[in-house]
Scaffold this motif. Structure first.
Motif, PDB file in Angstrom:
ATOM      1  N   ARG A 110       0.838  -1.204   0.000  1.00 50.87           N
ATOM      2  CA  ARG A 110       0.000   0.000   0.000  1.00 50.87           C
ATOM      3  C   ARG A 110       0.868   1.248   0.000  1.00 50.87           C
ATOM      4  N   PRO A 111       0.390   2.323  -0.640  1.00 49.63           N
ATOM      5  CA  PRO A 111       1.168   3.569  -0.661  1.00 49.63           C
ATOM      6  C   PRO A 111       1.564   4.025   0.743  1.00 49.63           C
ATOM      7  N   LEU A 112       0.668   3.839   1.712  1.00 45.74           N
ATOM      8  CA  LEU A 112       0.982   4.261   3.077  1.00 45.74           C
ATOM      9  C   LEU A 112       2.175   3.482   3.630  1.00 45.74           C
ATOM     10  N   GLU A 113       2.263   2.206   3.256  1.00 46.59           N
ATOM     11  CA  GLU A 113       3.376   1.390   3.739  1.00 46.59           C
ATOM     12  C   GLU A 113       4.702   1.875   3.145  1.00 46.59           C
ATOM     13  N   ILE A 114       4.646   2.321   1.896  1.00 47.79           N
ATOM     14  CA  ILE A 114       5.854   2.866   1.270  1.00 47.79           C
ATOM     15  C   ILE A 114       6.316   4.097   2.051  1.00 47.79           C
ATOM     16  N   VAL A 115       5.361   4.989   2.326  1.00 56.34           N
ATOM     17  CA  VAL A 115       5.690   6.241   3.022  1.00 56.34           C
ATOM     18  C   VAL A 115       6.240   5.944   4.417  1.00 56.34           C
ATOM     19  N   LEU A 116       5.556   5.077   5.151  1.00 62.67           N
ATOM     20  CA  LEU A 116       5.983   4.805   6.522  1.00 62.67           C
ATOM     21  C   LEU A 116       7.321   4.069   6.559  1.00 62.67           C
ATOM     22  N   GLY A 117       7.536   3.177   5.612  1.00 59.90           N
ATOM     23  CA  GLY A 117       8.808   2.457   5.565  1.00 59.90           C
ATOM     24  C   GLY A 117       9.971   3.419   5.373  1.00 59.90           C
ATOM     25  N   LYS A 118       9.801   4.337   4.451  1.00 62.20           N
ATOM     26  CA  LYS A 118      10.854   5.301   4.179  1.00 62.20           C
ATOM     27  C   LYS A 118      11.059   6.233   5.377  1.00 62.20           C
ATOM     28  N   TYR A 119       9.945   6.607   5.987  1.00 61.38           N
ATOM     29  CA  TYR A 119      10.034   7.499   7.146  1.00 61.38           C
ATOM     30  C   TYR A 119      10.768   6.824   8.297  1.00 61.38           C
ATOM     31  N   LEU A 120      10.450   5.563   8.495  1.00 62.07           N
ATOM     32  CA  LEU A 120      11.085   4.811   9.574  1.00 62.07           C
ATOM     33  C   LEU A 120      12.604   4.772   9.401  1.00 62.07           C
ATOM     34  N   ALA A 121      13.044   4.557   8.161  1.00 66.99           N
ATOM     35  CA  ALA A 121      14.483   4.523   7.900  1.00 66.99           C
ATOM     36  C   ALA A 121      15.113   5.886   8.197  1.00 66.99           C
ATOM     37  N   ALA A 122      14.404   6.958   7.832  1.00 65.23           N
ATOM     38  CA  ALA A 122      14.931   8.299   8.091  1.00 65.23           C
ATOM     39  C   ALA A 122      15.003   8.558   9.598  1.00 65.23           C
ATOM     40  N   LEU A 123      13.993   8.077  10.336  1.00 60.88           N
ATOM     41  CA  LEU A 123      14.013   8.229  11.798  1.00 60.88           C
ATOM     42  C   LEU A 123      15.219   7.523  12.403  1.00 60.88           C
ATOM     43  N   LEU A 124      15.517   6.361  11.841  1.00 63.84           N
ATOM     44  CA  LEU A 124      16.671   5.609  12.329  1.00 63.84           C
ATOM     45  C   LEU A 124      17.947   6.433  12.162  1.00 63.84           C
ATOM     46  N   MET A 125      18.051   7.135  11.040  1.00 64.35           N
ATOM     47  CA  MET A 125      19.228   7.969  10.803  1.00 64.35           C
ATOM     48  C   MET A 125      19.290   9.127  11.810  1.00 64.35           C
ATOM     49  N   VAL A 126      18.123   9.720  12.108  1.00 64.73           N
ATOM     50  CA  VAL A 126      18.087  10.793  13.105  1.00 64.73           C
ATOM     51  C   VAL A 126      18.572  10.256  14.450  1.00 64.73           C
ATOM     52  N   ALA A 127      18.078   9.070  14.809  1.00 61.57           N
ATOM     53  CA  ALA A 127      18.475   8.474  16.091  1.00 61.57           C
ATOM     54  C   ALA A 127      19.982   8.214  16.112  1.00 61.57           C
ATOM     55  N   LEU A 128      20.506   7.720  14.980  1.00 64.65           N
ATOM     56  CA  LEU A 128      21.943   7.458  14.903  1.00 64.65           C
ATOM     57  C   LEU A 128      22.755   8.737  15.083  1.00 64.65           C
ATOM     58  N   MET A 129      22.303   9.797  14.405  1.00 63.19           N
ATOM     59  CA  MET A 129      23.031  11.065  14.507  1.00 63.19           C
ATOM     60  C   MET A 129      23.002  11.589  15.937  1.00 63.19           C
ATOM     61  N   LEU A 130      21.848  11.458  16.579  1.00 61.87           N
ATOM     62  CA  LEU A 130      21.767  11.916  17.965  1.00 61.87           C
ATOM     63  C   LEU A 130      22.639  11.059  18.868  1.00 61.87           C
ATOM     64  N   ALA A 131      22.682   9.759  18.568  1.00 58.44           N
ATOM     65  CA  ALA A 131      23.514   8.867  19.384  1.00 58.44           C
ATOM     66  C   ALA A 131      24.978   9.293  19.304  1.00 58.44           C
ATOM     67  N   LEU A 132      25.382   9.785  18.117  1.00 60.87           N
ATOM     68  CA  LEU A 132      26.769  10.228  17.972  1.00 60.87           C
ATOM     69  C   LEU A 132      27.088  11.402  18.905  1.00 60.87           C
ATOM     70  N   THR A 133      26.078  12.214  19.206  1.00 65.51           N
ATOM     71  CA  THR A 133      26.335  13.379  20.057  1.00 65.51           C
ATOM     72  C   THR A 133      26.347  13.025  21.543  1.00 65.51           C
ATOM     73  N   LEU A 134      25.965  11.792  21.889  1.00 68.77           N
ATOM     74  CA  LEU A 134      26.009  11.380  23.304  1.00 68.77           C
ATOM     75  C   LEU A 134      27.421  11.484  23.856  1.00 68.77           C
ATOM     76  N   PHE A 135      28.373  11.447  22.958  1.00 70.10           N
ATOM     77  CA  PHE A 135      29.773  11.591  23.303  1.00 70.10           C
ATOM     78  C   PHE A 135      30.016  12.859  24.139  1.00 70.10           C
ATOM     79  N   PHE A 136      29.323  13.937  23.813  1.00 71.13           N
ATOM     80  CA  PHE A 136      29.590  15.210  24.496  1.00 71.13           C
ATOM     81  C   PHE A 136      29.149  15.208  25.955  1.00 71.13           C
ATOM     82  N   PRO A 137      27.905  14.864  26.264  1.00 67.50           N
ATOM     83  CA  PRO A 137      27.555  14.799  27.687  1.00 67.50           C
ATOM     84  C   PRO A 137      28.381  13.773  28.462  1.00 67.50           C
ATOM     85  N   LEU A 138      28.742  12.669  27.775  1.00 69.04           N
ATOM     86  CA  LEU A 138      29.561  11.672  28.477  1.00 69.04           C
ATOM     87  C   LEU A 138      30.920  12.245  28.842  1.00 69.04           C
TER      88      LEU A 138
END
Lengths: 266, 244
Positions: A110-138
């Protein structure tokens, strides 16, 4: 759900095996690191000054959470504005250009599944980028604790946690808009320019509210995307901010879905 | 009942009618050649059949399901190779085929065995772990074909399946398509006449959005022989039917 994961998996694989994402990650880490050392330096200066002239009262006012992490996180919002559209521009525009969208649209998905799948992958990238910044508070936690008077916690970790929640929601809103601009064109450049423009408008809305009085001013202030980050970074989760980000995400995804679904009608 | 049932199909772009009230049926197990000059409306028809594009008018039923009303059911039953093979250059052949198999609802053991089946059938073993961007155009075309075969769909819609292949590969793909007859219903578009002769039993010739001939290949030749009182080659027939 399984279709969503299949599409997210494919997108994540492309993200993690192509150079674009790593260039974005590197630029992101380097620019946040620059801000980090800047604010740490400023903190050192002010604590030195406080020790020389102010004494105890002024010293107590100083802490790493407010003087380093707060400005750092507020700046990450700006860095996100530049970086995240670079990650989302490819998502749908490139599928249009290379005609692989035809594959997705003629698969039993379904078109909605395409949109959500792509969005989910982008969210994962956001989470990864934020995880990289955990270095600073640590870093601050490890090296800051010894110089602080209370000795135990250099940082207020509750505030750090709400800050990350806020930045994740901010990033999630950005990629939702980035996904939308990527869906309306087959050119990545157009997609990224549109995303910059829309996000920039959301950013500057807050400052124009200073001159606009009354209801219009209130509306503009409410719509301003970075203003809603403020309380998260101060350690407060307000429902009005959470609702704001969730609405932006919803609107972005819904419009993307309509654009993709319209393919079946035009 | 016909597996593919097309009724009065029309597609209008703003000022151009790409296909104009075409109707045809394809029975189970048939291989039909969809023949026409470039720009005749072949690809448009195929895009509508697969549910990628809506029709302006008319109805398409695949295995009894209306493409517009029941797109998911239709898409489950169709393997489609578009004009441009829909491949991701940044994935390996293996990653790509696994991904498409997942889209088609295959999971676990069935997924792996089906990928293996099409890879052997189309001859992709030697490039299985290579990035699609690094393999030749011919291999990319075969990856596109492999993708269409995944999940063993009832109906195969192949838009110019032999474009970009060398003569040996063309022969292999044609014999592969011939093998598919019986279990599968195949529509194959092409502007290459030999392709039709080599693979199809029946030919539909389309010109400027209209069907100008729809008959078994040998009937077509016979029919034109009686008309013109001499043996005409398929090429001559094609040229006379598609005259501007």
């Amino acid at each position: 759900m399984r279709n969503i994961l299949a599409i997210a998996g494919k997108e994540a694989r492309i993200y993690l095996t192509t150079s674009t994402s790593y260039v974005v990650f590197a630029c992101f880490v380097l620019s946040t690191a620059y801000f980090f050392q800047l604010f740490v330096g400023q903190f050192q200066m002010s604590s030195l000054q406080a020790m020389q002239y102010g004494g105890g009262a002024m010293l107590e006012q100083l802490n790493l959470t407010d003087q380093v992490m707060y400005p750092l996180f507020m700046n990450v919002a700006v860095v996100f504005l530049f970086m995240l559209p670079m990650l989302t521009m490819r998502l749908i525009a490139e599928e249009r250009r290379t005609k692989t969208l035809e594959l997705l649209m003629t698969s039993p998905v379904r078109p909605l599944e395409i949109v959500l799948g792509k969005y989910l992958a982008a969210l994962l990238m956001v989470a990864l980028m934020l995880a990289l910044t955990l270095f600073f508070p640590l870093l601050l936690q490890i090296f800051g604790a010894t110089t602080m008077t209370d000795g135990m916690h250099a940082l207020d970790w509750n505030t750090i946690a709400t800050s990350y929640l806020g930045m994740f929601l901010l990033g999630a809103s950005f990629v939702s808009i980035g996904l939308l601009t990527s869906s309306v064109t087959d050119s990545q450049i157009v997609a990224v320019m549109l995303a910059f423009f829309v996000l920039l408008m959301f950013f500057v809305m807050g400052s124009s509210s200073a001159t606009q009085k009354g209801m219009l001013g209130d509306i503009l202030t409410y719509l301003s995307i970075a203003d809603h980050l403020e309380s998260f970074v101060r350690g407060v989760v307000k429902s009005v901010d959470v609702v704001y980000y969730l609405s932006v995400i919803f609107v972005g995804l819904f419009l993307t879905y309509r654009v993709i679904d319209a393919q079946r009608w035009r | 009942m016909a597996v593919i049932d097309v009724e009065n199909l029309t597609k209008r772009y703003q000022d151009l009618t790409a296909i104009d009230h075409i109707s045809f049926q394809v029975e189970k197990g048939e291989i039909v050649g969809f023949l026409g000059p470039n720009g005749a409306g072949k690809s448009t028809t195929m895009k509508i059949l697969t549910g990628f594009m809506p029709a302006s008018d008319g109805v398409v039923r695949i295995a009894g399901y209306n493409v517009f009303e029941n797109p998911i059911e239709v898409k489950r039953r169709i393997g489609y190779l578009p004009e441009v093979p829909p491949v991701y250059p940044d994935l390996t052949v293996s990653e790509y085929l696994m991904f498409v198999a997942r889209l088609k609802g295959l999971r676990g053991k069935a997924l792996h065995s089906d990928v293996e089946r099409v890879v052997n059938r189309v001859g992709l073993t030697s490039v299985f772990e290579r990035l699609i961007r690094n393999i030749s155009k011919g291999f990319q075309q075969r990856v596109g074909l492999a993708q269409a075969l995944l999940g063993n769909p009832e109906v195969l819609i192949l838009d110019e399946p032999t474009v970009g292949l060398d003569p040996r590969q063309i022969r292999e793909v044609r014999s592969l398509i011939k093998d598919l007859a019986g279990d599968h219903t195949v529509i194959l578009s092409t502007h290459i006449l030999q392709e039709v002769v080599a693979t199809c039993e029946r030919v539909i010739i389309i010109n400027r959005g209209h069907i100008v001939a729809d008959s078994p290949l040998k009937d077509l030749v016979e029919q034109h022989q009686t008309q013109s009182a001499r043996a005409m080659s398929l090429e001559e027939i094609f040229l006379s039917l598609t005259e501007a």
